[in-house]
Write a protein that holds these residues in place. Structure first.
Motif, short mmCIF file in Angstrom:
data_model
loop_
_atom_site.label_atom_id
_atom_site.label_comp_id
_atom_site.label_asym_id
_atom_site.label_seq_id
_atom_site.Cartn_x
_atom_site.Cartn_y
_atom_site.Cartn_z
N GLY A 37 13.62 -20.62 -23.27
CA GLY A 37 13.69 -19.81 -22.06
C GLY A 37 15.09 -19.69 -21.48
N TYR A 82 20.00 -20.19 -17.33
CA TYR A 82 18.63 -19.85 -16.95
C TYR A 82 18.68 -18.73 -15.93
CZ TYR A 82 16.79 -24.15 -19.05
OH TYR A 82 16.41 -25.14 -19.92
N LYS A 111 12.43 -21.70 -14.51
CA LYS A 111 12.54 -21.83 -15.97
C LYS A 111 13.32 -23.07 -16.41
CE LYS A 111 12.22 -16.96 -17.22
NZ LYS A 111 12.88 -15.89 -18.00
N ASN A 120 14.28 -26.48 -17.51
CA ASN A 120 13.53 -27.58 -18.09
C ASN A 120 14.25 -28.88 -17.72
OD1 ASN A 120 12.45 -29.58 -19.74
ND2 ASN A 120 12.21 -28.21 -21.49
#
Length: 120
Positions: free
Chosen positions: A84, A94, A99, A101
């Protein structure tokens, strides 16, 4: 987009409200996993240096939340964990805070701290 904030607290206070929580979480992970690193504002963003060399940073850019992993040997084995995100040589981008992580960021920070390899 570089910030003129004099310290990381000010940088976070000036961040867009919708990004504040994730940026604060990234900072907390940095403090947890890079305890011997010096936190400072360099290049207009929060940075973490070991022995005077910046190895990690993050920023709230116009279009992205960017994570700068400057230890190539720490980032390379973890690239697939950053689904992502757009990933360059040492920058992970990002488009949306949700999104990001954080588990992958934590793994990257652990690898950075353990790494003795070269900086990009």
């Amino acid at each position: 987009m570089q910030s003129a904030a004099p310290d990381v607290d000010t940088y976070l206070a000036e961040a867009p409200q919708e990004r504040w929580e994730i940026l604060t979480a990234i900072r907390q992970l940095c403090r947890e996993h890079l305890p011997s690193y010096q936190e400072s504002m360099q290049y207009g963003m929060p940075c973490y240096a070991r022995d005077g060399v910046v190895e990690f940073g993050f920023a709230s850019q116009k279009q992205y939340i960017s994570i700068y992993a400057l230890k190539q040997d720490a980032l390379d084995p973890l690239r697939e964990a950053f689904t992502g995100a757009r990933i360059g040589k040492g920058c992970i981008r990002y488009t949306k805070p949700e999104k990001v992580n954080l588990a992958a960021v934590a793994s990257l920070l652990q690898a950075t701290a353990a790494s003795g390899g070269r900086v990009c």
